[in-house]
Design an enzyme around this catalytic site. Structure first.
Site, short mmCIF file in Angstrom:
data_model
loop_
_atom_site.label_atom_id
_atom_site.label_comp_id
_atom_site.label_asym_id
_atom_site.label_seq_id
_atom_site.Cartn_x
_atom_site.Cartn_y
_atom_site.Cartn_z
CG ASP A 1 -6.94 9.10 2.65
OD1 ASP A 1 -6.29 8.62 1.71
OD2 ASP A 1 -6.61 8.95 3.84
CD GLU B 1 -3.31 3.40 5.47
OE1 GLU B 1 -2.12 3.62 5.78
OE2 GLU B 1 -3.89 3.92 4.52
C1 BGC Z 1 -3.86 7.18 3.31
C2 BGC Z 1 -3.25 8.54 3.08
C3 BGC Z 1 -2.39 8.50 1.85
C4 BGC Z 1 -3.20 8.04 0.67
C5 BGC Z 1 -2.44 7.94 -0.62
C6 BGC Z 1 -4.51 6.66 2.09
O1 BGC Z 1 -4.96 5.39 2.28
O2 BGC Z 1 -4.79 7.26 4.35
O3 BGC Z 1 -2.53 8.93 4.21
O4 BGC Z 1 -1.84 9.76 1.62
O5 BGC Z 1 -3.75 6.77 0.94
O6 BGC Z 1 -1.59 6.86 -0.63
C1 BGC Z 2 -2.38 1.95 -1.63
C2 BGC Z 2 -2.11 3.01 -0.58
C3 BGC Z 2 -3.40 3.43 0.01
C4 BGC Z 2 -4.22 2.25 0.50
C5 BGC Z 2 -5.60 2.66 0.86
C6 BGC Z 2 -3.15 0.82 -1.02
O1 BGC Z 2 -3.43 -0.15 -1.99
O2 BGC Z 2 -1.19 1.52 -2.18
O3 BGC Z 2 -1.45 4.12 -1.11
O4 BGC Z 2 -3.15 4.29 1.06
O5 BGC Z 2 -4.35 1.26 -0.49
O6 BGC Z 2 -5.98 2.29 2.12
#
Ligand code: BGC
Ligand code: BGC
Length: 811
Positions: A328, A524
């Site tokens: 990730d 998240e």
């Molecule tokens: C998320 C994943 C996601 C990845 C790519 C991460 O922060 O936890 O679920 O697939 O980013 O965007």
């Molecule tokens: C990205 C997401 C990724 C996240 C990481 C963002 O800046 O656009 O894809 O999941 O950072 O937590």
């Protein structure tokens, strides 16, 4: 009372933890890994992944590849931080587009065409005939998590918590197939889903990415969804056939983090990990999932990205997984002893490809070094590369034909796909209460109120065009239908009328009001909450419902949310209450069931609904299970029941739990307080849109404004490129430096301020504070705004924000 004590204790514990984190842990002993017994785990097997003819091709390719090229396959970079030309020097194997990352040379919100061009631009360099270079196509991944949800014009399906309420595995197969077609049509080969989390704590901001709190339902959905995306084993699994790779995530235990804190620690024994959190993985492997994404979180203190027993012994060994494991977003960098740019441990633990969005160059260089000196054994490198190439062959990436891209205009948002999504909306609606007001006659005069009534972004939630799902307008969703538009269509067809009135005002008394409201979109971190109370602050929706009821109008609430929340007061003010989750682009599915009565409700809760706002871990089977509406609950026209007046005591003070909002509309957000030292004074003034909605601060000499409050831990937010946003108006321009501190880091801001007299936004990235000395893992003194000479500014809002557009980092 006992419950309150437990909560008080939990808070005491969490503030201790925050204190401990305030000091960087030097010389701390890492916890001992929990022993793993692979034989206890259900066995599985990737179906016929090892094709001798393909394996022979891989062997031949690998014999020609340099070590540099092999290491390149193991690293994935983000479109926002790499150009196709970079691949000449750094032969990386994969590209992703993160939630906020644009296609090359086009805006983040783009239709399929620039995405196709981006994919081809990277492939063009990867496949170039150059001396000493082995041509290997890239694999391009994206978060196609509720449809191909990052691309304009895509069909957007309900988020997973809503899909769980359908209890319809066969429809999942159709959803997977439509998602794959639209993803392949956009030049993308790989969907970062489905999420197989089994969310146990509804405070977790990613709860909506899970189908259910119930492992059996998650297990039942895994195979049909994967077969929908990839094609069933034994059928064509290629992009030429309109299929893409799935990536089941986040392995393992993401849904179990303590207190529902994202990227936290899942503290359960091995049996519980197997019984609850692993439920979806064996069926996913058996169905042929090509990739598995490792989780950010830890299991009993050990980061999953470094957990060899689970990634290698269990997943690749016991579960017979022959695809590849992807990391990730800089998840490897969270392993103790690792950084984003250096982490042999993750590969040695079994990760095959690291997601290194902005850190790819450094990680490539250090990994090459570790491969050369044997820190990562050659056999491990070869195994990882073989797995990655195997999937590239399986997906047909070595074959240049891309028929779905050629017909992208027909595939994106195709009527057939929208019909599947609309059916999913109908099936996902859960009727929580109906005192006879539903169904609404199609000849009725209906007032449609609420701030989410005519807002496709709101009904689509996070991971929609942008990462957190913010910043979207209806114009970003060509071909989509808002909930209001669907109601209007249904009533017009039956001779009734629909009047949109967001604030609920009306000139002619309607027969009934439908009020659409709920959680704002989030992903998240921002989605993590500390209380399940809906709108603990202003109770705006409640006020609207109460006003309509007082006018003698029957009310139907359509509640948009990623998870069950405590809404007892809102339910009490509603004659009918529908949990609609995040339905996505086909808002007409709501009217299909609410209006006319031809279609009945069939949805049933896949998450238990709380009676109080402190029932965080309310899961069927728990000893103290005491829900308002139990798992499986759902009324219908055929099966009604009376819901009596509900208690209105939330059981927890939500304001005590805020860590990301400091000032809102000129009010210090609890538990934060303001302090003034030296030659500075304050008073309330009007903001751009509110009477007395801002705090004006006047410096006559040296002084500071402090925001005091609990310890803050903002390292995960910094990793996710979040920022501190201040909405302000400069009233008197400074003549000497003005600084903003976050903990021990200080940034000079006077040169970044806008002209006096206009309301503006100042965004400073958390990483910027880190570069200026803030220890983001534990901040004991939140903010200080300092000036040495006369200066005046009015501030309406100050918070942690997610949209990186316009972020500055002054020297
Ligand atoms: C998320 C994943 C996601 C990845 C790519 C991460 O922060 O936890 O679920 O697939 O980013 O965007
Ligand atoms: C990205 C997401 C990724 C996240 C990481 C963002 O800046 O656009 O894809 O999941 O950072 O937590």
């Amino acid at each position: 009372m006992r419950r309150f004590n437990r909560i008080a204790q939990a808070f005491a514990l969490s503030s201790c933890a925050a204190l401990a984190l305030a000091q960087p842990a030097l010389g701390d002993e890492a916890p001992a890994p929990t022993p793993v017994h692979p034989d206890k785990w259900p066995a599985a097997k990737s179906p016929d992944f090892i094709d001798p003819a393909i394996e022979a091709k891989i062997t031949k390719l690998m014999a020609q590849m340099s070590l540099r090229e092999k290491v390149g396959q193991m690293i994935q970079a983000d479109t926002a931080a790499i150009t196709p030309e970079d691949l000449r020097e750094y032969p990386l194997g994969s590209i992703l587009a993160g939630g906020n990352s644009p296609p090359i040379g086009a805006p983040d919100r783009s239709p399929a065409e620039p995405w196709i061009a981006t994919s081809h631009a990277f492939d063009a360099v990867a496949l170039e005939k150059r001396k000493g270079h082995v041509a290997i196509p890239i694999i391009f991944g994206i978060d196609a998590v509720h449809g191909n949800s990052n691309v304009v014009g895509a069909t957007l399906f309900p988020h997973n918590s809503g899909l769980g309420a359908m209890h319809d595995p066969e429809l999942m197969r159709e959803i997977g197939r439509a998602t794959a077609a639209e993803t392949a049509a956009s030049g993308i080969h790989w969907a970062f889903g489905p999420t197989l989390a089994v969310p146990q704590d509804d405070r977790w901001g990613r709860a909506y990415e899970g189908y259910s709190e119930n492992p059996a339902l998650v297990a039942a959905y895994a195979a049909p969804m994967i077969e929908g995306l990839q094609g069933a084993p034994g059928t064509p699994n290629t992009v030429q056939a309109g299929r893409v790779s799935a990536s089941v995530k986040h392995f393992l235990g993401d849904g179990g983090t303590t207190e529902g804190i994202d990227q936290g620690d899942t503290q359960v024994d091995e049996d519980t990990l197997i019984r609850i959190h692993d439920a979806g993985y064996p069926p996913a492997v058996d169905a042929g999932t090509m990739t598995v994404m490792a989780s950010f979180q830890s299991w009993n203190g050990i980061k999953m990205h470094g957990n060899k027993a689970l990634l290698t012994d269990v997943l690749k060994g016991r579960m017979g997984f022959d695809g590849f494991v992807v990391g990730d977003w800089n998840g490897h960098g969270q392993i103790p002893g690792c950084t984003n740019t250096d982490c042999p441990d993750t590969f040695n633990a079994g990760l095959d490809m690291a997601m290194a969005p902005d850190s790819w160059k450094g990680l490539f260089n250090s990994t090459l070094k570790h491969a050369e000196d044997g820190t990562i054994p050659m056999a491990r490198i070869d195994d990882a590369v073989r797995r990655i190439l195997r999937i590239k062959f399986k997906l047909g990436l070595f074959d240049a034909a891309r028929p779905y891209e050629a017909k992208w205009q027909d595939v994106m948002g195709a009527p057939e796909h929208r019909a599947i999504a609309r059916r999913a909306v109908r099936e996902s609606l859960v009727l929580l209460k109906n005192e006879g007001v539903l169904p609404i006659k199609s000849s009725a005069n209906v007032l449609v109120a609420g701030d989410a009534a005519d807002d496709i972004g709101r009904q689509s939630g996070g991971w929609t065009l942008s990462w957190q799902g913010d910043g979207n307008t209806n114009a970003d969703f060509p071909g989509a239908t808002s909930i209001y538009a669907g109601i209007e269509q249904a009533l017009e067809a039956g001779g009734g009328t629909a009047t949109l009135s967001v604030d609920g005002s009306f000139s002619q008394k309607p027969d009934v009001a439908i009020v659409v409201f709920g959680e704002e979109p989030y992903a998240e971190l921002r989605g993590d909450i500390r209380s399940l109370e809906f709108q603990p602050g202003d109770k705006k929706a409640l006020a609207l419902l109460t006003k309509l009821k007082a006018a003698g109008i029957p009310t139907v609430s359509v509640f948009l949310s990623g998870r069950p929340l405590w809404v007892n007061p809102e339910i009490n003010q509603s004659d009918a209450f529908v949990a609609a989750w995040y339905p996505g682009s086909e808002g007409a599915g709501v009217a299909d069931v609410l209006v006319g009565g031809a279609t009945d409700f069939t949805g049933a809760l896949s998450f238990s609904w709380p009676k109080r706002a402190d029932q965080f871990r309310l899961n069927q089977g728990n000893a103290d299970y005491d829900p308002l509406f139990a798992l499986g609950y759902g009324l219908s026209y055929a099966k009604s029941a009376h819901v009596p007046a509900l208690g209105e005591e939330p059981g927890i003070d939500a304001s005590a739990t805020n860590t990301s909002t400091y000032i809102a509309d000129g009010i210090l957000a609890k538990p934060f307080t303001m302090g003034l030292d030296g030659a500075v004074s304050q008073r309330l003034v009007d903001s751009a849109d509110r009477q007395e909605g801002a705090i004006r601060l006047d410096w006559t000499g040296e002084g500071q404004m402090r925001i005091d409050g609990p310890n803050l831990k903002l390292d995960r937010e910094a990793n996710a490129d979040m920022n501190v946003e201040v909405i302000y108006r400069l009233d008197t321009a400074p003549t000497a430096p003005v600084t903003l501190s976050l903990g021990s880091g200080t940034v000079r801001i006077d040169e970044a301020l806008a002209q006096p007299g206009t309301w503006s936004s100042l965004k400073i990235s958390l990483k910027c504070f880190g570069q200026h000395g803030t220890y983001l893992g534990g901040i004991t003194k939140p903010f200080a705004l300092k000036a040495k000479a006369p200066f005046a500014v009015s501030i309406s809002d100050m918070r942690i924000a997610t949209d990186p557009a316009g972020t500055v980092c002054p020297e």
